[in-house]
Design a protein around this motif. Structure first.
Motif, PDB file in Angstrom:
ATOM      1  N   GLY A  42     -75.678   5.513  64.141  1.00 56.72           N
ATOM      2  CA  GLY A  42     -74.968   4.254  63.900  1.00 56.72           C
ATOM      3  C   GLY A  42     -73.862   4.006  64.907  1.00 56.72           C
ATOM      4  O   GLY A  42     -73.615   2.870  65.296  1.00 56.72           O
ATOM      5  N   ALA A  43     -73.192   5.063  65.336  1.00 55.10           N
ATOM      6  CA  ALA A  43     -72.130   4.913  66.329  1.00 55.10           C
ATOM      7  C   ALA A  43     -72.706   4.403  67.653  1.00 55.10           C
ATOM      8  O   ALA A  43     -72.117   3.542  68.310  1.00 55.10           O
ATOM      9  CB  ALA A  43     -71.394   6.227  66.535  1.00 55.10           C
ATOM     10  N   VAL A  44     -73.861   4.921  68.039  1.00 55.11           N
ATOM     11  CA  VAL A  44     -74.510   4.466  69.269  1.00 55.11           C
ATOM     12  C   VAL A  44     -74.917   3.003  69.125  1.00 55.11           C
ATOM     13  O   VAL A  44     -74.660   2.179  70.006  1.00 55.11           O
ATOM     14  CB  VAL A  44     -75.734   5.348  69.621  1.00 55.11           C
ATOM     15  N   SER A  45     -75.527   2.659  68.017  1.00 54.06           N
ATOM     16  CA  SER A  45     -75.940   1.286  67.758  1.00 54.06           C
ATOM     17  C   SER A  45     -74.743   0.341  67.743  1.00 54.06           C
ATOM     18  O   SER A  45     -74.772  -0.737  68.346  1.00 54.06           O
ATOM     19  CB  SER A  45     -76.694   1.214  66.432  1.00 54.06           C
ATOM     20  N   ASN A  46     -73.675   0.754  67.056  1.00 58.53           N
ATOM     21  CA  ASN A  46     -72.477  -0.079  66.975  1.00 58.53           C
ATOM     22  C   ASN A  46     -71.810  -0.266  68.333  1.00 58.53           C
ATOM     23  O   ASN A  46     -71.281  -1.336  68.629  1.00 58.53           O
ATOM     24  CB  ASN A  46     -71.476   0.502  65.979  1.00 58.53           C
ATOM     25  N   CYS A  47     -71.864   0.750  69.153  1.00 55.91           N
ATOM     26  CA  CYS A  47     -71.301   0.637  70.492  1.00 55.91           C
ATOM     27  C   CYS A  47     -72.114  -0.356  71.332  1.00 55.91           C
ATOM     28  O   CYS A  47     -71.556  -1.180  72.053  1.00 55.91           O
ATOM     29  CB  CYS A  47     -71.261   2.001  71.170  1.00 55.91           C
ATOM     30  N   CYS A  48     -73.418  -0.291  71.204  1.00 52.85           N
ATOM     31  CA  CYS A  48     -74.286  -1.204  71.962  1.00 52.85           C
ATOM     32  C   CYS A  48     -74.073  -2.659  71.569  1.00 52.85           C
ATOM     33  O   CYS A  48     -74.168  -3.551  72.403  1.00 52.85           O
ATOM     34  CB  CYS A  48     -75.752  -0.838  71.752  1.00 52.85           C
ATOM     35  N   SER A  49     -73.788  -2.883  70.305  1.00 51.60           N
ATOM     36  CA  SER A  49     -73.636  -4.266  69.841  1.00 51.60           C
ATOM     37  C   SER A  49     -72.187  -4.736  69.839  1.00 51.60           C
ATOM     38  O   SER A  49     -71.907  -5.862  69.446  1.00 51.60           O
ATOM     39  CB  SER A  49     -74.243  -4.430  68.453  1.00 51.60           C
ATOM     40  N   GLY A  50     -71.267  -3.889  70.288  1.00 47.95           N
ATOM     41  CA  GLY A  50     -69.884  -4.318  70.434  1.00 47.95           C
ATOM     42  C   GLY A  50     -69.005  -4.157  69.217  1.00 47.95           C
ATOM     43  O   GLY A  50     -67.858  -4.576  69.223  1.00 47.95           O
ATOM     44  N   VAL A  51     -69.520  -3.545  68.160  1.00 52.75           N
ATOM     45  CA  VAL A  51     -68.713  -3.326  66.960  1.00 52.75           C
ATOM     46  C   VAL A  51     -67.603  -2.322  67.261  1.00 52.75           C
ATOM     47  O   VAL A  51     -66.469  -2.484  66.814  1.00 52.75           O
ATOM     48  CB  VAL A  51     -69.582  -2.842  65.779  1.00 52.75           C
ATOM     49  N   ILE A  52     -67.943  -1.285  68.032  1.00 55.55           N
ATOM     50  CA  ILE A  52     -66.951  -0.317  68.485  1.00 55.55           C
ATOM     51  C   ILE A  52     -67.061  -0.211  69.996  1.00 55.55           C
ATOM     52  O   ILE A  52     -68.080  -0.598  70.586  1.00 55.55           O
ATOM     53  CB  ILE A  52     -67.145   1.080  67.839  1.00 55.55           C
ATOM     54  N   LYS A  53     -66.020   0.309  70.614  1.00 56.90           N
ATOM     55  CA  LYS A  53     -66.029   0.534  72.062  1.00 56.90           C
ATOM     56  C   LYS A  53     -65.781   2.001  72.318  1.00 56.90           C
ATOM     57  O   LYS A  53     -64.832   2.575  71.793  1.00 56.90           O
ATOM     58  CB  LYS A  53     -64.955  -0.312  72.734  1.00 56.90           C
ATOM     59  N   SER A  54     -66.667   2.601  73.099  1.00 56.82           N
ATOM     60  CA  SER A  54     -66.524   4.010  73.429  1.00 56.82           C
ATOM     61  C   SER A  54     -67.072   4.221  74.835  1.00 56.82           C
ATOM     62  O   SER A  54     -68.274   4.071  75.076  1.00 56.82           O
ATOM     63  CB  SER A  54     -67.303   4.879  72.443  1.00 56.82           C
ATOM     64  N   LYS A  55     -66.184   4.573  75.739  1.00 57.39           N
ATOM     65  CA  LYS A  55     -66.637   4.824  77.113  1.00 57.39           C
ATOM     66  C   LYS A  55     -67.581   6.018  77.165  1.00 57.39           C
ATOM     67  O   LYS A  55     -68.487   6.047  77.986  1.00 57.39           O
ATOM     68  CB  LYS A  55     -65.440   5.010  78.040  1.00 57.39           C
ATOM     69  N   ARG A  56     -67.380   6.975  76.280  1.00 58.54           N
ATOM     70  CA  ARG A  56     -68.252   8.160  76.240  1.00 58.54           C
ATOM     71  C   ARG A  56     -69.682   7.748  75.885  1.00 58.54           C
ATOM     72  O   ARG A  56     -70.644   8.170  76.529  1.00 58.54           O
ATOM     73  CB  ARG A  56     -67.702   9.146  75.213  1.00 58.54           C
ATOM     74  N   ILE A  57     -69.829   6.921  74.858  1.00 56.13           N
ATOM     75  CA  ILE A  57     -71.161   6.472  74.444  1.00 56.13           C
ATOM     76  C   ILE A  57     -71.750   5.543  75.499  1.00 56.13           C
ATOM     77  O   ILE A  57     -72.920   5.675  75.871  1.00 56.13           O
ATOM     78  CB  ILE A  57     -71.105   5.776  73.066  1.00 56.13           C
ATOM     79  N   GLN A  58     -70.940   4.623  75.997  1.00 56.14           N
ATOM     80  CA  GLN A  58     -71.419   3.696  77.027  1.00 56.14           C
ATOM     81  C   GLN A  58     -71.905   4.455  78.258  1.00 56.14           C
ATOM     82  O   GLN A  58     -72.940   4.118  78.836  1.00 56.14           O
ATOM     83  CB  GLN A  58     -70.305   2.726  77.422  1.00 56.14           C
ATOM     84  N   SER A  59     -71.167   5.480  78.653  1.00 61.70           N
ATOM     85  CA  SER A  59     -71.557   6.278  79.819  1.00 61.70           C
ATOM     86  C   SER A  59     -72.872   7.003  79.589  1.00 61.70           C
ATOM     87  O   SER A  59     -73.709   7.088  80.489  1.00 61.70           O
ATOM     88  CB  SER A  59     -70.459   7.290  80.161  1.00 61.70           C
ATOM     89  N   ALA A  60     -73.074   7.520  78.379  1.00 67.91           N
ATOM     90  CA  ALA A  60     -74.320   8.225  78.065  1.00 67.91           C
ATOM     91  C   ALA A  60     -75.512   7.267  78.103  1.00 67.91           C
ATOM     92  O   ALA A  60     -76.570   7.601  78.647  1.00 67.91           O
ATOM     93  CB  ALA A  60     -74.219   8.897  76.699  1.00 67.91           C
ATOM     94  N   ILE A  61     -75.330   6.093  77.553  1.00 67.58           N
ATOM     95  CA  ILE A  61     -76.403   5.086  77.558  1.00 67.58           C
ATOM     96  C   ILE A  61     -76.703   4.661  78.989  1.00 67.58           C
ATOM     97  O   ILE A  61     -77.869   4.610  79.407  1.00 67.58           O
ATOM     98  CB  ILE A  61     -76.013   3.875  76.691  1.00 67.58           C
ATOM     99  N   ALA A  62     -75.657   4.368  79.740  1.00 68.18           N
ATOM    100  CA  ALA A  62     -75.835   3.934  81.127  1.00 68.18           C
ATOM    101  C   ALA A  62     -76.520   5.015  81.958  1.00 68.18           C
ATOM    102  O   ALA A  62     -77.377   4.709  82.797  1.00 68.18           O
ATOM    103  CB  ALA A  62     -74.485   3.563  81.729  1.00 68.18           C
ATOM    104  N   ALA A  63     -76.167   6.276  81.714  1.00 71.92           N
ATOM    105  CA  ALA A  63     -76.785   7.379  82.452  1.00 71.92           C
ATOM    106  C   ALA A  63     -78.288   7.440  82.183  1.00 71.92           C
ATOM    107  O   ALA A  63     -79.084   7.661  83.103  1.00 71.92           O
ATOM    108  CB  ALA A  63     -76.120   8.699  82.084  1.00 71.92           C
ATOM    109  N   LYS A  64     -78.675   7.255  80.930  1.00 69.83           N
ATOM    110  CA  LYS A  64     -80.108   7.254  80.592  1.00 69.83           C
ATOM    111  C   LYS A  64     -80.841   6.133  81.321  1.00 69.83           C
ATOM    112  O   LYS A  64     -81.989   6.278  81.720  1.00 69.83           O
ATOM    113  CB  LYS A  64     -80.329   7.091  79.088  1.00 69.83           C
TER     114      LYS A  64
END
Length: 94
Positions: free
Chosen positions: A34-56
């Motif tokens: 849910g944290a990953v999903s929420n980060c993708c949709s802008g509910v939460i902001k996390s550079k750590r999660i964003q960086s992991a997604i971008a790296a993939k």
């Protein structure tokens, strides 16, 4: 809201094409899916999660979420244009 959902679904699709998922990213980061999903949709902001997604995806996080990175060229240009419009309104320029 619809724009954020579309971004999340697009990211989910692209990640799946590469053989990953929100669940696999969450497991790597030891967080909830849910944290990953929420980060993708802008509910939460996390550079750590964003960086992991971008790296993939092999991309820069600022290219995926330009509004979250003020030093991103597209965002800075957009902010400057908005300031110019505001200044014009204040000074009475049509």
């Amino acid at each position: 809201m619809q724009k954020e959902v579309a971004l999340r679904e697009n990211l989910k699709y692209r990640i799946r094409l590469l053989g990953h998922s929100f669940s696999s990213i969450a497991a790597e980061l030891k967080i909830s899916t849910g944290a990953v999903s929420n980060c993708c949709s802008g509910v939460i902001k996390s550079k750590r999660i964003q960086s992991a997604i971008a790296a993939k995806l092999g991309e820069d996080p600022a290219a995926i979420w330009p509004s979250r990175y003020s030093d991103h060229p597209d965002q800075s240009q957009n902010e400057n244009q908005q300031k110019e419009v505001q200044n014009d309104k204040v000074s009475g320029v049509p």
